[in-house]
Motif scaffolding. Sequence first.
Motif, short mmCIF file in Angstrom:
data_model
loop_
_atom_site.label_atom_id
_atom_site.label_comp_id
_atom_site.label_asym_id
_atom_site.label_seq_id
_atom_site.Cartn_x
_atom_site.Cartn_y
_atom_site.Cartn_z
N LEU A 545 0.81 -1.22 0.00
CA LEU A 545 0.00 0.00 0.00
C LEU A 545 0.83 1.27 0.00
O LEU A 545 0.29 2.37 -0.03
CB LEU A 545 -0.93 0.00 1.22
CG LEU A 545 -1.94 -1.17 1.26
CD1 LEU A 545 -2.81 -1.07 2.51
CD2 LEU A 545 -2.81 -1.18 0.01
N SER A 546 2.16 1.12 0.02
CA SER A 546 3.02 2.31 -0.04
C SER A 546 3.35 2.70 -1.47
O SER A 546 4.19 3.58 -1.70
CB SER A 546 4.32 2.04 0.73
OG SER A 546 5.04 0.96 0.16
N HIS A 547 2.70 2.07 -2.43
CA HIS A 547 2.91 2.44 -3.83
C HIS A 547 2.48 3.90 -4.03
O HIS A 547 1.51 4.36 -3.42
CB HIS A 547 2.10 1.52 -4.74
CG HIS A 547 2.42 1.67 -6.20
ND1 HIS A 547 1.87 2.65 -6.99
CD2 HIS A 547 3.24 0.95 -7.01
CE1 HIS A 547 2.34 2.54 -8.22
NE2 HIS A 547 3.17 1.51 -8.26
N PRO A 548 3.18 4.67 -4.86
CA PRO A 548 2.84 6.09 -5.05
C PRO A 548 1.38 6.33 -5.41
O PRO A 548 0.78 7.31 -4.94
CB PRO A 548 3.77 6.51 -6.20
CG PRO A 548 4.95 5.60 -6.09
CD PRO A 548 4.41 4.30 -5.60
N ILE A 554 -5.04 7.88 -1.17
CA ILE A 554 -5.52 8.12 0.21
C ILE A 554 -5.51 9.60 0.55
O ILE A 554 -6.29 10.06 1.40
CB ILE A 554 -4.67 7.30 1.21
CG1 ILE A 554 -5.39 7.22 2.55
CG2 ILE A 554 -3.29 7.92 1.39
CD1 ILE A 554 -4.74 6.29 3.54
N MET A 555 -4.67 10.38 -0.11
CA MET A 555 -4.64 11.82 0.13
C MET A 555 -5.75 12.55 -0.62
O MET A 555 -6.39 13.44 -0.06
CB MET A 555 -3.27 12.38 -0.29
CG MET A 555 -2.10 11.88 0.55
SD MET A 555 -2.26 12.32 2.29
CE MET A 555 -2.20 14.11 2.19
N HIS A 592 -8.39 -0.54 -9.26
CA HIS A 592 -9.44 -0.46 -10.28
C HIS A 592 -10.05 0.93 -10.40
O HIS A 592 -10.59 1.30 -11.44
CB HIS A 592 -10.53 -1.51 -10.01
CG HIS A 592 -11.47 -1.14 -8.91
ND1 HIS A 592 -11.15 -1.25 -7.57
CD2 HIS A 592 -12.76 -0.67 -8.95
CE1 HIS A 592 -12.18 -0.88 -6.84
NE2 HIS A 592 -13.17 -0.51 -7.64
N ASP A 593 -9.97 1.72 -9.33
CA ASP A 593 -10.59 3.06 -9.36
C ASP A 593 -9.57 4.19 -9.27
O ASP A 593 -9.90 5.29 -8.81
CB ASP A 593 -11.59 3.19 -8.20
CG ASP A 593 -12.98 2.69 -8.58
OD1 ASP A 593 -13.23 2.55 -9.79
OD2 ASP A 593 -13.78 2.43 -7.67
N ILE A 594 -8.33 3.94 -9.72
CA ILE A 594 -7.33 5.02 -9.63
C ILE A 594 -7.66 6.18 -10.56
O ILE A 594 -7.14 7.29 -10.39
CB ILE A 594 -5.92 4.49 -9.96
CG1 ILE A 594 -5.88 3.82 -11.34
CG2 ILE A 594 -5.43 3.53 -8.89
CD1 ILE A 594 -4.49 3.36 -11.77
N GLY A 595 -8.56 5.94 -11.50
CA GLY A 595 -8.97 7.03 -12.40
C GLY A 595 -9.80 8.09 -11.71
O GLY A 595 -10.05 9.17 -12.27
#
Length: 789
Positions: A545-548, A554-555, A592-595
């Motif tokens: 979960l520390s992937h950029p 999360i921010m 899946h929802d990074i967009g």
Amino acid sequence: MKNKNPNRNKYLSYSHSLFRWVEDLGFSQSFFGRFVSYLEGKLGVKRLLGVILFSFVISIFINFEMGGTYKLKEGQLAPGEIKSPMSFSIVDEKLTQIELIEAENSMSPVFDYYPQAYVKLFKDLNAAFSNMRDFLSRGQANAESLYNRKSKFESLLGSEVSQDLFDWLIENQFSFQIENIIFRSLSVWSKQMIYDSSSLLSDKIENVSVKNRGRGESTATTYSLESLVDLRKKKNFKIETMRGYDRFSERSKNNIKLMTYSLLVPNLIFNLAESQEKIKKARAAVEPIKISVKRNQLILSKDEVVKPSHIKILNQIRKIKSGPQMFLRILFSALFFFTIIVVFLSYVKRFTVNKVNIKPKELAIMGAVALVSLGIVKLFLFITEASFYNLTGQVIPSSFFLYLTPLAMAPMLAGLLLSSGELVWLFTLFFMTALSLMLDFNFSIFVMGISAGVAAARGVFSCEKRNDVYFAGIRSGLIAAIVVLFIGLLERVQVAVPMTDILWTCLGAFLGGIFSAMFTLTLIPVLESFFNCTTDVKLLELSNLSHPLMKEMIMKSPGTYHHALAVGNMVEEAANKIEANALLAKVMAYYHDIGKIEHSHYFIENQRPGLNPHEEISPYMSKTVIIAHVKDGAELAIKHKLGRPIVDGILQHHGTTLISYFYNKALQQSGYGDVEEVEFRYPGPKPQFKEAALVMLADSIEAAARSIEEPTPPKLTALVQSIIQSKFIDGQLNECNLTFKELSLIEETFKKTILNIYHHRIDYPERENKKSESMPDVLNFKKKKTTKK
């Protein structure tokens, strides 16, 4: 919407213009172009050409030997230790020539026996003596006539007679007594087998083969040479024992002996043609005596004097490494590899259960892995043999360093980079074939490599953590050690192999499995990046979960972040139940929802109460923003090189689902007029594999569960069942290979998971005094303390 990846669009436009330019040339419409297209459609010409090229490349690769050749002269001192870089055999001409000579000598020469050979001689003897007696009886003989008559006598006799002997015969009037003693002697001797030793090709012959021509025999009978009578040895013919011989004077005895011996002829005639044929067959049956030179065998020690035998071996090495022999080795190896590759590919395409369709990228991966792995093995062997073996050669056998090589590395890499199990084990078989060919057809390496390779590939399949690769290496090493132990024990039954050598080899095979895991973890990031693959190792990195992207999510969109984690937990459990790739499904759910990151406030999970931007825009604009998160997510995944499976999961996680809220809103605003439903559907594609389908179902269920005000168990279970049924009825699951049994398992798993996420919480009882009322007490308490002071 702002374009997130302009370089990608430039690349696509450039590619399209290039293809358009090629089409404008009209090549595809020409006869040759149509012919090539036909062959490509029927036979896959491009793929076949690629296989042929790869076959030649790998043939050149495995036949290339490290280390130079030495040009030494006889009598020169060796500059250092010289070992053979390969195994080969060379003919020992001296020993072979000795064997040929022994084969010739062992062949018994063929003689033809003519038992009637003396019948004519007896007739000629009688005719010659009778003629001379008749001539003398006429009384017309004088010196001149008798001299002329000598030739007539010799002609009838069939043998020359000396003048002294002829004169003696005249003196004795060619008497019947002389004729009878000669006839009697020859008659006795003719019953023996008489041969002429001058006809023999060697003086070391012990036996002869005799064919009785008088009986017309075609088969030969073997006789020892001692049982036969040599014409050249007169001692074998004793005339002194003949009856009537003692009546003659000494002079007459000597003359009778001379004349009788002169009439002797062999009745065994040497058959030169058949004897030479037997010798020819005997020579042909002699196998050339070869000196076997093993790989890494010491040819010359340092400062050793170079001998002709050393020169011959070095010349043979030079001959093998260059010239026609090397070309033939490469050619035949290439044809061999081409054949087995075509057979394997045909098998995978036609006879496997899943009818695996091999993509060009997978062919390229297998080719690269094979070449890289063979190169590392060759380099590893060169370094260990050149360095460590020289130091420990007296203690550690060379087989230890051979099995120490990372032989299972290629199957491990294939297991991580390829998705088809059939392809992995067929690649393992091909690689071990090429490896054994490179190592001089080493059957033990072939058997051990297949066993250890399959175990290694199975160990890395669906690995969930990096340590699984090391465990796969240990498992592979154990399997290799066991196989090598049994092979060594089998060899020990036939050949005296030291048990210490077998144990050293087993240790090398075990350590080789561990080295394979180490090399695999070193190479896999390079191959992942080069071929843009998503392996289980990369998925492990992405699950962190520390992937950029996860930090950014999360921010900027914390609601989406928590939604992604919940979906990840759901699909992981369901994937384990239906035996899908749980790690892939979980990572796909995370991203899946990074967009939604850039426009997070347009999505309800990230909105604050009372702030909904969709209230200020039309439903058409809203659905455009909502749909755009799929495309934006795919572009972000490409930019961050998440891999093709993750990109596919992002594109497919909504399929062609209808955005019903904004579709109904558009209907209301238009007065239920003409609103195209297709405009409010996601562009797709529908899920193409199980993991994408799991993400679609879990995404919809988790989002819908958040909207329930009081998520009681009956409501949640009904929700799960309703959404799965609606997706199935809408045809969203038509293109993935989920079965009804698997859907039932997914439904049960989702129900349990969603109930655990939204389980009922205990209502804690309130304190008797409210917090607002207790505040003055605190203040009063402080005041009291102050007053006391």
